[in-house]
Design an enzyme around this catalytic site. Structure first.
Site, PDB file in Angstrom:
ATOM      1  CB  ILE A  65       1.638   2.349  12.482  1.00 12.65           C
ATOM      2  CG1 ILE A  65       0.209   1.964  12.104  1.00 12.65           C
ATOM      3  CG2 ILE A  65       2.342   3.001  11.286  1.00 12.65           C
ATOM      4  CD1 ILE A  65      -0.675   3.139  11.702  1.00 12.65           C
ATOM      5  N   PRO A  66       4.711   0.574  13.710  1.00 13.49           N
ATOM      6  CG  PRO A  66       5.947  -1.403  13.663  1.00 13.49           C
ATOM      7  CD  PRO A  66       4.585  -0.845  13.444  1.00 13.49           C
ATOM      8  CG  HIS A  67       6.427   5.578  13.323  1.00 16.91           C
ATOM      9  ND1 HIS A  67       5.330   5.066  13.976  1.00 16.91           N
ATOM     10  CD2 HIS A  67       6.688   6.771  13.902  1.00 16.91           C
ATOM     11  CE1 HIS A  67       4.940   5.918  14.915  1.00 16.91           C
ATOM     12  NE2 HIS A  67       5.750   6.949  14.898  1.00 16.91           N
ATOM     13  N   GLY A  68      10.216   4.793  12.366  1.00 12.48           N
ATOM     14  CA  GLY A  68      11.458   5.403  12.808  1.00 12.48           C
ATOM     15  C   GLY A  68      11.995   6.367  11.778  1.00 12.48           C
ATOM     16  CG  LEU A 103       6.637   5.466   7.529  1.00  8.74           C
ATOM     17  CD1 LEU A 103       6.579   5.180   6.029  1.00  8.74           C
ATOM     18  CD2 LEU A 103       5.568   6.490   7.898  1.00  8.74           C
TER      19      LEU A 103
END
Length: 150
Positions: A65-68, A103
Protein backbone atom coordinates in the site's frame (compact mmCIF):
# COMPACT_ATOMS: atom_id res chain seq x y z
CA UNK A 1 -13.06 6.74 3.45
CA UNK A 2 -13.50 3.46 1.58
CA UNK A 3 -11.34 2.44 -1.38
CA UNK A 4 -14.46 2.19 -3.57
CA UNK A 5 -15.17 5.91 -2.98
CA UNK A 6 -11.81 7.14 -4.31
CA UNK A 7 -10.88 4.51 -6.91
CA UNK A 8 -11.81 5.21 -10.53
CA UNK A 9 -11.78 2.76 -13.40
CA UNK A 10 -9.02 4.80 -15.07
CA UNK A 11 -6.84 4.23 -11.99
CA UNK A 12 -7.32 0.46 -12.04
CA UNK A 13 -4.91 -1.68 -14.03
CA UNK A 14 -4.62 -5.45 -14.18
CA UNK A 15 -1.66 -7.70 -15.06
CA UNK A 16 0.85 -4.90 -15.59
CA UNK A 17 4.21 -6.06 -16.93
CA UNK A 18 6.83 -4.47 -14.65
CA UNK A 19 9.90 -5.98 -13.06
CA UNK A 20 11.05 -3.55 -10.36
CA UNK A 21 9.87 -1.48 -7.43
CA UNK A 22 10.71 1.77 -9.21
CA UNK A 23 8.82 0.78 -12.37
CA UNK A 24 5.64 -0.16 -10.49
CA UNK A 25 5.74 3.14 -8.60
CA UNK A 26 6.19 4.99 -11.92
CA UNK A 27 3.20 3.14 -13.40
CA UNK A 28 1.08 4.02 -10.35
CA UNK A 29 2.01 7.69 -10.71
CA UNK A 30 1.25 7.65 -14.43
CA UNK A 31 -2.28 6.45 -13.64
CA UNK A 32 -2.76 8.84 -10.69
CA UNK A 33 -1.65 11.85 -12.77
CA UNK A 34 -4.86 11.46 -14.79
CA UNK A 35 -6.87 12.22 -11.63
CA UNK A 36 -4.55 14.62 -9.79
CA UNK A 37 -4.14 17.18 -12.53
CA UNK A 38 -2.70 19.90 -10.28
CA UNK A 39 0.38 17.79 -9.45
CA UNK A 40 2.77 16.31 -12.01
CA UNK A 41 3.92 12.70 -12.22
CA UNK A 42 7.40 13.44 -10.84
CA UNK A 43 5.97 15.01 -7.68
CA UNK A 44 3.62 12.05 -7.24
CA UNK A 45 6.60 9.69 -7.55
CA UNK A 46 8.63 11.75 -5.09
CA UNK A 47 5.84 11.49 -2.51
CA UNK A 48 5.82 7.69 -2.81
CA UNK A 49 9.61 7.35 -2.80
CA UNK A 50 9.90 9.62 0.26
CA UNK A 51 7.46 7.37 2.12
CA UNK A 52 9.27 4.20 1.02
CA UNK A 53 12.53 5.60 2.44
CA UNK A 54 10.91 5.44 5.89
CA UNK A 55 10.21 1.73 5.39
CA UNK A 56 8.55 -0.48 2.84
CA UNK A 57 4.78 -0.26 2.44
CA UNK A 58 4.74 -3.97 1.53
CA UNK A 59 2.35 -5.26 4.21
CA UNK A 60 2.76 -8.98 3.47
CA UNK A 61 0.85 -11.68 1.59
CA UNK A 62 1.93 -10.19 -1.74
CA UNK A 63 0.29 -6.82 -1.02
CA UNK A 64 1.71 -3.28 -0.83
CA UNK A 65 0.00 0.00 0.00
CA UNK A 66 2.35 2.73 -1.21
CA UNK A 67 1.06 6.14 -0.19
CA UNK A 68 1.98 9.79 -0.15
CA UNK A 69 0.75 13.17 0.97
CA UNK A 70 0.45 15.92 -1.60
CA UNK A 71 0.62 19.66 -1.07
CA UNK A 72 -2.00 21.53 -3.09
CA UNK A 73 -4.08 18.40 -3.78
CA UNK A 74 -7.82 18.89 -3.53
CA UNK A 75 -8.92 15.26 -3.09
CA UNK A 76 -7.75 11.77 -2.22
CA UNK A 77 -6.96 9.44 -5.10
CA UNK A 78 -6.41 5.69 -5.11
CA UNK A 79 -4.71 3.50 -7.70
CA UNK A 80 -5.06 -0.29 -7.84
CA UNK A 81 -2.58 -2.27 -9.91
CA UNK A 82 -1.88 -5.97 -10.14
CA UNK A 83 1.25 -7.24 -11.84
CA UNK A 84 1.77 -10.17 -14.20
CA UNK A 85 4.55 -11.46 -11.98
CA UNK A 86 5.17 -10.62 -8.34
CA UNK A 87 8.13 -8.28 -7.81
CA UNK A 88 10.57 -7.65 -4.97
CA UNK A 89 9.19 -4.79 -2.89
CA UNK A 90 11.03 -5.29 0.43
CA UNK A 91 7.78 -6.41 2.06
CA UNK A 92 7.72 -7.16 5.79
CA UNK A 93 7.33 -10.90 5.15
CA UNK A 94 10.02 -10.87 2.39
CA UNK A 95 7.48 -12.14 -0.15
CA UNK A 96 7.29 -10.59 -3.60
CA UNK A 97 4.27 -8.33 -4.25
CA UNK A 98 1.66 -8.53 -7.01
CA UNK A 99 -1.16 -6.36 -5.60
CA UNK A 100 -0.55 -2.62 -5.19
CA UNK A 101 -3.11 -0.25 -3.70
CA UNK A 102 -1.65 3.25 -3.81
CA UNK A 103 -3.12 6.22 -2.01
CA UNK A 104 -2.47 9.91 -2.52
CA UNK A 105 -4.07 12.35 -0.08
CA UNK A 106 -3.98 16.11 0.48
CA UNK A 107 -1.18 17.04 2.89
CA UNK A 108 -3.59 18.46 5.47
CA UNK A 109 -5.90 15.40 5.55
CA UNK A 110 -3.96 13.42 8.14
CA UNK A 111 -6.90 11.67 9.84
CA UNK A 112 -8.60 10.89 6.53
CA UNK A 113 -5.31 9.40 5.32
CA UNK A 114 -5.01 7.12 8.35
CA UNK A 115 -8.67 6.07 8.22
CA UNK A 116 -8.45 5.25 4.51
CA UNK A 117 -5.24 3.25 4.97
CA UNK A 118 -6.91 1.32 7.77
CA UNK A 119 -9.97 0.58 5.61
CA UNK A 120 -7.77 -0.59 2.71
CA UNK A 121 -5.74 -2.85 5.01
CA UNK A 122 -8.96 -4.29 6.45
CA UNK A 123 -10.40 -4.98 2.98
CA UNK A 124 -7.21 -6.71 1.87
CA UNK A 125 -6.97 -8.81 5.01
CA UNK A 126 -9.90 -10.81 3.57
CA UNK A 127 -8.36 -13.87 1.88
CA UNK A 128 -11.44 -14.25 -0.33
CA UNK A 129 -11.01 -10.70 -1.72
CA UNK A 130 -7.28 -11.27 -2.29
CA UNK A 131 -8.01 -14.48 -4.19
CA UNK A 132 -10.65 -12.74 -6.33
CA UNK A 133 -8.31 -9.82 -7.09
CA UNK A 134 -5.64 -12.24 -8.27
CA UNK A 135 -8.15 -14.03 -10.51
CA UNK A 136 -9.16 -10.82 -12.33
CA UNK A 137 -7.71 -10.62 -15.82
CA UNK A 138 -8.97 -7.25 -17.02
CA UNK A 139 -9.14 -3.72 -15.63
CA UNK A 140 -12.92 -3.45 -15.55
CA UNK A 141 -13.53 -6.69 -13.65
CA UNK A 142 -10.89 -5.64 -11.10
CA UNK A 143 -12.57 -2.25 -10.68
CA UNK A 144 -16.04 -3.85 -10.41
CA UNK A 145 -14.79 -6.28 -7.77
CA UNK A 146 -13.65 -3.42 -5.51
CA UNK A 147 -16.91 -1.52 -6.04
CA UNK A 148 -18.91 -4.60 -5.01
CA UNK A 149 -16.65 -5.45 -2.07
CA UNK A 150 -18.04 -2.58 0.03
Amino acid sequence: MQLSEILTSSCTSCDVDVTSKKRILEKICQLAAQQVTEIDEDDLLTSLLDREKMGSTGIGNGIAIPHGRLPNASKAVAVLVTTEKAIDFDAIDNRDVDIFIALFVPEDSCQEHLDTLQNIAKLFSDKKIIKQVRKCNDDQSLYNLIQQAH
